[in-house]
Design a protein around this motif. Sequence first.
Motif, short mmCIF file in Angstrom:
data_model
loop_
_atom_site.label_atom_id
_atom_site.label_comp_id
_atom_site.label_asym_id
_atom_site.label_seq_id
_atom_site.Cartn_x
_atom_site.Cartn_y
_atom_site.Cartn_z
N GLU A 1 -14.62 -7.29 -82.72
CA GLU A 1 -14.55 -6.26 -83.61
C GLU A 1 -13.13 -5.40 -83.43
OE1 GLU A 1 -17.65 -3.75 -82.55
OE2 GLU A 1 -19.25 -5.19 -83.13
N ALA A 2 -12.50 -5.54 -82.22
CA ALA A 2 -11.24 -4.88 -82.02
C ALA A 2 -10.29 -5.42 -82.88
CB ALA A 2 -10.92 -4.77 -80.58
N THR A 3 -9.12 -4.62 -83.29
CA THR A 3 -7.96 -5.07 -84.05
C THR A 3 -6.84 -5.35 -82.95
OG1 THR A 3 -7.31 -2.86 -84.57
CG2 THR A 3 -8.47 -4.10 -86.13
N ARG A 4 -6.95 -4.74 -81.82
CA ARG A 4 -5.99 -4.88 -80.61
C ARG A 4 -6.68 -5.12 -79.15
NH1 ARG A 4 -1.77 0.02 -80.95
NH2 ARG A 4 -3.81 1.39 -81.12
N VAL A 5 -5.92 -5.83 -78.33
CA VAL A 5 -6.59 -6.36 -77.19
C VAL A 5 -5.59 -5.94 -76.03
CG1 VAL A 5 -7.47 -8.20 -75.77
CG2 VAL A 5 -7.73 -8.28 -78.42
#
Length: 200
Positions: free
Chosen positions: A10-14
């Motif tokens: 779901e995240a756009t950044r890691v």
Amino acid sequence: MIQHGKKLTEATRVAILVHGRGSTAHQILSLTDYLKLDDFAVLAPQAAGNTWYPYSFMAARQQNQPFLNQSLSQLHGVVQQAITQGKTSQQLYFFGFSQGACLVLEYTARHAAQYGGIAAFTGGLIGDKLDTNVYTGDFGQTPVLLAASHRDFHVPLARIEESEQILLSMNAKVHKIIAPDTDHTIREEEINWVNNHILA
């Protein structure tokens, strides 16, 4: 490895957080209380025996083998886990402290790409002598923080400056914070810079 924050799907950044010698993945996660990582998936790998390699990061490379290569492979596995979920290099952010900072710099220099950002809290590239032949790619102006005290017991300022020159030659956008103290720690000034210039 510990996963924290948003789900990787779901995240756009890691954010990849790498702990120091004698520490743990759980402990490095305390950075999430200070860094603006609310919308991130956070991945924190755990070193076997709480150390990524047995000797100083400035020991001869062979002294730290096979542990160094195993740790670099472990970090590569974390990156690949994010890539297989559709993340691009620009969506990956690396943070490391001490031995973890050294591992982050060594890994990203060997796999240079346009990342979201890199913060090395007290660390430098690994080896008694730096072999630039193992460093490949182009950072594409990735923002990189190199931060430490002016006289750290574990990480000489000369190695930080040598690392800076190599990263600059690979098209990284390097910012350096050298504190006047001798503490082996992460400082508020460093956290603020990351929040304002990498995570903003």
